[in-house]
Design a protein around this motif. Structure first.
Motif, PDB file in Angstrom:
ATOM      1  N   ALA A 571       0.781  -0.848   0.391  1.00 43.53           N
ATOM      2  CA  ALA A 571       0.134   0.023  -0.115  1.00 43.53           C
ATOM      3  C   ALA A 571       1.013   0.855  -0.043  1.00 43.53           C
ATOM      4  CB  ALA A 571      -1.058  -0.114   0.866  1.00 43.53           C
ATOM      5  N   ALA A 572       1.897   1.520   0.888  1.00 46.42           N
ATOM      6  CA  ALA A 572       2.989   2.597   1.150  1.00 46.42           C
ATOM      7  C   ALA A 572       3.214   3.164  -0.389  1.00 46.42           C
ATOM      8  CB  ALA A 572       3.599   2.507   2.179  1.00 46.42           C
ATOM      9  N   LEU A 575       0.969   4.320  -2.156  1.00 47.38           N
ATOM     10  CA  LEU A 575       0.507   5.653  -2.205  1.00 47.38           C
ATOM     11  C   LEU A 575       1.467   6.889  -2.962  1.00 47.38           C
ATOM     12  CD1 LEU A 575      -0.859   5.193   1.114  1.00 47.38           C
ATOM     13  CD2 LEU A 575      -2.674   5.994  -0.993  1.00 47.38           C
ATOM     14  N   ASP A 576       2.681   5.784  -2.654  1.00 45.28           N
ATOM     15  CA  ASP A 576       4.116   7.035  -3.000  1.00 45.28           C
ATOM     16  C   ASP A 576       4.570   7.332  -4.542  1.00 45.28           C
ATOM     17  OD1 ASP A 576       3.978   7.075  -0.735  1.00 45.28           O
ATOM     18  OD2 ASP A 576       6.052   6.003  -1.094  1.00 45.28           O
ATOM     19  N   SER A 586      -9.856  -0.436   2.645  1.00 47.50           N
ATOM     20  CA  SER A 586      -9.401  -1.587   3.031  1.00 47.50           C
ATOM     21  C   SER A 586      -9.819  -2.894   3.660  1.00 47.50           C
ATOM     22  CB  SER A 586      -8.299  -1.598   4.236  1.00 47.50           C
ATOM     23  OG  SER A 586      -7.649  -2.528   4.521  1.00 47.50           O
ATOM     24  N   ILE A 599      -3.016   1.375   8.078  1.00 48.51           N
ATOM     25  CA  ILE A 599      -3.131   2.215   8.362  1.00 48.51           C
ATOM     26  C   ILE A 599      -2.099   3.150   9.274  1.00 48.51           C
ATOM     27  CG2 ILE A 599      -5.378   4.159   8.915  1.00 48.51           C
ATOM     28  CD1 ILE A 599      -5.514   2.712   6.084  1.00 48.51           C
ATOM     29  N   LEU A 602       1.418   2.888   7.798  1.00 44.54           N
ATOM     30  CA  LEU A 602       1.341   4.177   6.578  1.00 44.54           C
ATOM     31  C   LEU A 602       2.433   5.801   7.049  1.00 44.54           C
ATOM     32  CD1 LEU A 602      -1.426   4.281   4.952  1.00 44.54           C
ATOM     33  CD2 LEU A 602       0.354   3.126   4.203  1.00 44.54           C
ATOM     34  N   TYR A 606       0.221  10.447   4.780  1.00 48.44           N
ATOM     35  CA  TYR A 606      -1.235  10.480   4.992  1.00 48.44           C
ATOM     36  C   TYR A 606      -2.137  10.187   5.743  1.00 48.44           C
ATOM     37  CZ  TYR A 606       1.619   8.990   0.458  1.00 48.44           C
ATOM     38  OH  TYR A 606       2.583   8.957  -0.799  1.00 48.44           O
TER      39      TYR A 606
END
Length: 663
Positions: A571-572, A575-576, A586, A599, A602, A606
């Motif tokens: 996920a991280a 997002l980047d 999620s 979450i 992160l 975010y």
């Protein structure tokens, strides 16, 4: 010469007169001295006796105060044993000990009647003792009428109450005052003895002429010496006795403190055991539902599978028939989802909150659960007569109570008979039913035609752990928990039973006024139309590929731009690489880490990104602390429910909530 002779004669006469008067003067002096000695000895003896009497009175008052303190402490220890053991003999022993303490207090009051400086302390002690008696009698009455938990809580409060400290302080004041007075009276005894000894020494100077006086003085001195020695011996004995009594009081106090700590520990252990047994009882009921739930769930899956297969065959040639089959499949899926949610909600063990509940709707929703629990051999009849009246209860606790009553009825009917569940309206005056206040009540009745109960069983039916079922068939907590639930809701429960003719359980719960709009909204189950948002880039984190594909397709159908993420560790990075992501959807339970853990892990950049959690387990949505205020959407869900959840999340709502799926 004549003058000289006359002078000599006068001198001789004076001397002769002096010689005659000297014995008289000596006798008068001796008699006066003897009288003075006798008077002084008598006065010293009276002062000595008076001082000894005052000493004895002080010792008596101290002994009475110590005995009253010990008797009061013993009575409170006996009351603690009564609250723990519920033994009636222990309760009567407490009453005897408390009356004995009252008698000692009356004796103390009589002993101090002539001492004005003690009267205020004793009167205040009487008042504090009466107040303490009222508190302890209330605890005893609560214990006698089977309100043990309430009695334990009240006894805990009484242990640190003001009246107990007041009694102890007043007793200390009485004893300290008497000890100070005792020191003064001991000094008076010493002074009286010194006076007697002085008389004895003076009498020896008078010689043989005052032998009688000396003998009397010695006799008085001997008596005074014996009295003083006796007084000292009594004082030593009383001091030793007071020390033993003080040691006994300290030992009793330590025992009472230890008993109180044990009582607290036993109360905690019992509460934990009762909670475990309650959950085991509920899970046993859930286990009985398994067969019926599997049957119903397979029927619903058959509707879903059959409808989808028929729709697939007719989608091109007969689109109307295909749509009808798809509607049937959707209806079966929604019924299966509702059944699963109901079962999970019923089985969970978390504490719940009360709310306004429509009893008729509650029984309608429980019909399947009741049928699956009691079996097909029992005919169930519902009579809904509440007519829109609501009650303020915890819905899941109420469901558990009703299901427990149905299970008890099934066991009483040996698995075959007729069960009737009735809701109705009742307007009661004060005292019509138990302790119910005047007002409107909803009456719930569960009746059966089973074996019934005898009068002896009826008197004990609400006792915790009391059961007539064989070992392993019941915990004895069902009716006691129902009794506690009804009392918490300010209601009453009554049982009518005749051996061989069946049993009827009547529950009276206060009516709860509910706004009409809220009732209509809950009754219709309508959902608001979602607020339309422009196409939004959404990161979808889901480990199940089929659910991931379905979610992606649903988001696309709603006009959004989803990005797939099949593992929370990715996920991280996604997002980047995609700075335009405005929302994260999620799953909650995933491999390696949960959705809330992902979450929290992160980067801080975010932290303000909206999040929507999706879960298929009803228990996940209860721990709102883990979700940090983000909304939770339960599986399965419709497009409308998903759209509503997206609208709430994209609107920036950060309060705990749960988006319900459409059924």
């Amino acid at each position: 010469m004549a003058d000289s002779d006359s002078m000599d004669g006068d001198d001789k006469g004076w001397r002769a007169a002096a010689r005659r008067l000297l014995p008289l003067l000596i006798v008068i002096l001796l008699i006066g001295s003897l009288g003075a000695l006798l008077y002084s000895a008598s006065s010293a003896s009276q002062d000595h006796d008076r001082a000894l009497a005052e000493q004895r009175r002080s010792f008596q008052i101290i002994v009475l105060a110590r005995a009253f303190e010990a008797r009061t402490a013993r009575a409170e220890v006996t009351l603690a044993r009564y609250v723990i053991s519920l033994d009636p003999d222990t309760g009567r022993l407490f009453q005897d000990q408390w009356r004995s303490a009252a008698t000692l207090l009356k004796t103390l009051t009589y002993a101090t009647r002539s001492t004005g400086w003690q009267r205020g302390n004793v009167e205040a002690l009487q008042y504090a003792f009466e107040q303490r008696g009222k508190t302890l009698n209330e605890i005893g009455l609560r214990t006698t009428y089977d309100q043990k938990m309430s009695a334990l809580g009240r006894f805990h409060q009484a242990g640190s109450s003001q009246d107990l400290r007041r009694i102890t302080a007043l007793l200390d004041q009485v004893i300290q005052a008497e000890n100070a007075r005792l020191r003064e009276r001991s000094l008076a005894v010493t002074l009286a003895g010194d006076r007697t000894e002085f008389v004895g020494k003076t009498s020896r100077l008078l010689g043989l002429a005052l032998l009688i006086c000396v003998l009397f003085a010695a006799w008085f001195a001997n008596i005074a010496y014996k009295d003083r020695r006796t007084a000292r011996r009594l004082a030593d004995m009383e001091t030793e006795r007071a020390d033993r009594l003080d040691e006994a009081v300290r030992a009793r106090t330590a025992e009472l403190s230890e008993a109180y700590q044990q009582l607290q520990q036993e109360s905690t252990d019992r509460a934990a055991a009762e909670e475990n047994l309650r959950q085991m009882h509920k899970m046993d009921a859930v286990g009985q539902l398994t067969g019926g739930i599997a049957h119903d769930f397979n029927n619903m899956l058959a509707v879903v599978v059959g409808g989808l297969e028929l729709a697939k065959r007719n989608i091109r040639l007969k689109p109307q028939d295909a749509a009808r089959h798809l509607d049937n499949a959707m209806d079966g899926a929604n019924r299966a989802a509702a059944l699963t949610r109901r079962l999970l909600a019923f089985a969970r063990a978390e504490p719940l909150l009360p709310s306004a509940v429509d009893p008729d709707a509650l029984l309608t929703g429980m019909a399947d659960l009741i049928d699956r629990t009691i079996g097909d051999q029992i005919k169930v009849a519902f009579e809904h007569k509440a007519s829109g009246w609501h009650i303020f209860v915890d819905q899941h606790q109420m469901e558990n109570a009703i299901l427990n009553l149905c299970v008890n009825a099934r066991d009483a009917m040996d698995g075959r008979g007729h069960l009737t569940i009735i809701t109705g309206q009742a307007t009661l005056a004060a005292g019509d039913v138990g302790d119910c206040a005047a007002g409107d009540y909803v009456m719930l009745t569960v009746g059966d035609d089973g074996c019934g109960m005898s009068a002896d069983v009826l008197t004990r039916v609400f006792e915790p752990f009391f059961t007539t079922k064989p070992v392993g068939k019941g915990t004895g907590l069902g009716l006691s928990q129902i009794f506690g639930l009804v009392r918490q809701c300010a209601g009453e429960i009554r049982i009518e039973s005749t051996p061989g003719a069946g049993t009827s359980v009547h529950i009276y719960l206060p009516r709860r006024a509910v706004e009409a709009d809220a009732v209509t909204s809950r009754a219709t189950g309508t959902e608001r139309a979602p607020v339309r948002h422009p196409p939004t880039r959404i990161l979808v984190v889901e480990d199940d590929p089929r659910v991931l594909n379905q979610t992606m397709a649903a988001l696309g159908e709603l006009g959004h731009l989803p990005i797939a993420c099949d593992h929370p560790s990715k996920a991280a990075r996604l997002l980047d690489n995609n700075a335009d992501i405005s929302l994260i959807i999620s799953d909650v339970l995933m491999p390696d880490m949960t959705g809330p853990e992902m979450i929290k892990a992160l980067p801080a950049a975010y932290a303000d990104l909206p999040v929507l959690f999706v879960t298929g387990y009803a228990g996940d949505s209860m721990d709102s602390a883990d979700f940090a205020g983000h909304d939770v959407l339960r599986k399965p869900y419709t497009l409308l429910a998903l759209g509503n959840a997206l609208s709430t999340a994209l609107s920036g709502s950060r309060h705990p909530g749960t988006a319900q799926a459409a059924e």
